[in-house]
Design a protein around this motif. Sequence first.
Motif, PDB file in Angstrom:
ATOM      1  N   THR A  63       0.834  -1.201   0.000  1.00 45.52           N
ATOM      2  CA  THR A  63       0.000   0.000   0.000  1.00 45.52           C
ATOM      3  C   THR A  63       0.869   1.251   0.000  1.00 45.52           C
ATOM      4  N   TYR A  64       1.937   1.230   0.771  1.00 39.71           N
ATOM      5  CA  TYR A  64       2.855   2.367   0.850  1.00 39.71           C
ATOM      6  C   TYR A  64       3.435   2.695  -0.520  1.00 39.71           C
ATOM      7  N   LYS A  65       3.811   1.666  -1.271  1.00 38.41           N
ATOM      8  CA  LYS A  65       4.418   1.880  -2.588  1.00 38.41           C
ATOM      9  C   LYS A  65       3.479   2.597  -3.545  1.00 38.41           C
ATOM     10  N   ILE A  66       2.182   2.378  -3.387  1.00 39.04           N
ATOM     11  CA  ILE A  66       1.200   3.000  -4.280  1.00 39.04           C
ATOM     12  C   ILE A  66       0.795   4.386  -3.786  1.00 39.04           C
ATOM     13  N   CYS A  67       0.628   4.505  -2.489  1.00 40.62           N
ATOM     14  CA  CYS A  67       0.133   5.772  -1.933  1.00 40.62           C
ATOM     15  C   CYS A  67       0.726   5.998  -0.548  1.00 40.62           C
ATOM     16  N   PRO A  68       1.957   6.518  -0.478  1.00 41.25           N
ATOM     17  CA  PRO A  68       2.607   6.670   0.827  1.00 41.25           C
ATOM     18  C   PRO A  68       1.939   7.722   1.705  1.00 41.25           C
ATOM     19  N   PRO A  69       1.715   7.377   2.981  1.00 39.73           N
ATOM     20  CA  PRO A  69       1.173   8.375   3.898  1.00 39.73           C
ATOM     21  C   PRO A  69       2.288   9.329   4.327  1.00 39.73           C
ATOM     22  N   PRO A  70       1.936  10.561   4.633  1.00 45.23           N
ATOM     23  CA  PRO A  70       2.962  11.543   4.999  1.00 45.23           C
ATOM     24  C   PRO A  70       3.625  11.270   6.347  1.00 45.23           C
ATOM     25  N   ASP A  71       2.973  10.496   7.210  1.00 47.54           N
ATOM     26  CA  ASP A  71       3.486  10.308   8.567  1.00 47.54           C
ATOM     27  C   ASP A  71       4.107   8.934   8.805  1.00 47.54           C
ATOM     28  N   ARG A  72       4.326   8.165   7.755  1.00 44.15           N
ATOM     29  CA  ARG A  72       4.872   6.809   7.925  1.00 44.15           C
ATOM     30  C   ARG A  72       6.192   6.688   7.191  1.00 44.15           C
ATOM     31  N   ASP A  73       7.159   6.107   7.872  1.00 44.61           N
ATOM     32  CA  ASP A  73       8.498   5.944   7.336  1.00 44.61           C
ATOM     33  C   ASP A  73       8.622   4.595   6.629  1.00 44.61           C
ATOM     34  N   LEU A  74       8.999   4.604   5.364  1.00 46.36           N
ATOM     35  CA  LEU A  74       9.181   3.369   4.607  1.00 46.36           C
ATOM     36  C   LEU A  74      10.233   2.483   5.255  1.00 46.36           C
ATOM     37  N   GLN A  75      11.305   3.066   5.725  1.00 44.81           N
ATOM     38  CA  GLN A  75      12.384   2.266   6.316  1.00 44.81           C
ATOM     39  C   GLN A  75      11.901   1.492   7.535  1.00 44.81           C
ATOM     40  N   GLY A  76      10.993   2.068   8.279  1.00 43.12           N
ATOM     41  CA  GLY A  76      10.446   1.364   9.436  1.00 43.12           C
ATOM     42  C   GLY A  76       9.727   0.082   9.037  1.00 43.12           C
ATOM     43  N   ILE A  77       8.964   0.133   7.960  1.00 39.28           N
ATOM     44  CA  ILE A  77       8.264  -1.043   7.460  1.00 39.28           C
ATOM     45  C   ILE A  77       9.279  -2.083   6.987  1.00 39.28           C
ATOM     46  N   LEU A  78      10.269  -1.641   6.242  1.00 41.27           N
ATOM     47  CA  LEU A  78      11.295  -2.556   5.743  1.00 41.27           C
ATOM     48  C   LEU A  78      12.072  -3.193   6.895  1.00 41.27           C
ATOM     49  N   ASP A  79      12.348  -2.423   7.931  1.00 44.97           N
ATOM     50  CA  ASP A  79      13.060  -2.957   9.099  1.00 44.97           C
ATOM     51  C   ASP A  79      12.252  -4.083   9.781  1.00 44.97           C
ATOM     52  N   TRP A  80      10.949  -3.873   9.905  1.00 46.06           N
ATOM     53  CA  TRP A  80      10.099  -4.904  10.509  1.00 46.06           C
ATOM     54  C   TRP A  80      10.132  -6.181   9.672  1.00 46.06           C
ATOM     55  N   ILE A  81       9.991  -6.031   8.365  1.00 46.84           N
ATOM     56  CA  ILE A  81       9.996  -7.213   7.491  1.00 46.84           C
ATOM     57  C   ILE A  81      11.325  -7.952   7.611  1.00 46.84           C
ATOM     58  N   GLU A  82      12.419  -7.230   7.573  1.00 50.18           N
ATOM     59  CA  GLU A  82      13.742  -7.846   7.695  1.00 50.18           C
ATOM     60  C   GLU A  82      13.908  -8.533   9.047  1.00 50.18           C
TER      61      GLU A  82
END
Length: 86
Positions: A63-82
Amino acid sequence: LYLTMKECWKAITYLNKAVEIKLKHLPSQHPDLVTLYCDIGRAYFGMTEYHRAIEAFQDALNTYKICPPPDRDLQGILDWIERLKK
């Protein structure tokens, strides 16, 4: 609230209801869903249901890749997945 109280099943129940409500009124790739999916992932992580947590964070990432929210950090999501894949 339920996440901070360590009542993860209750949190997941209410978060899934929130996703259902949002999907009835918003596009399926709305940025508000990113936060909900991340919260669901954190709840599953708290229950050591890592495969479900990864699925939730993957939904957040997609969802982030299509429509990123202004208050959410992409790296945080990637860190959780990793973290969950280890």
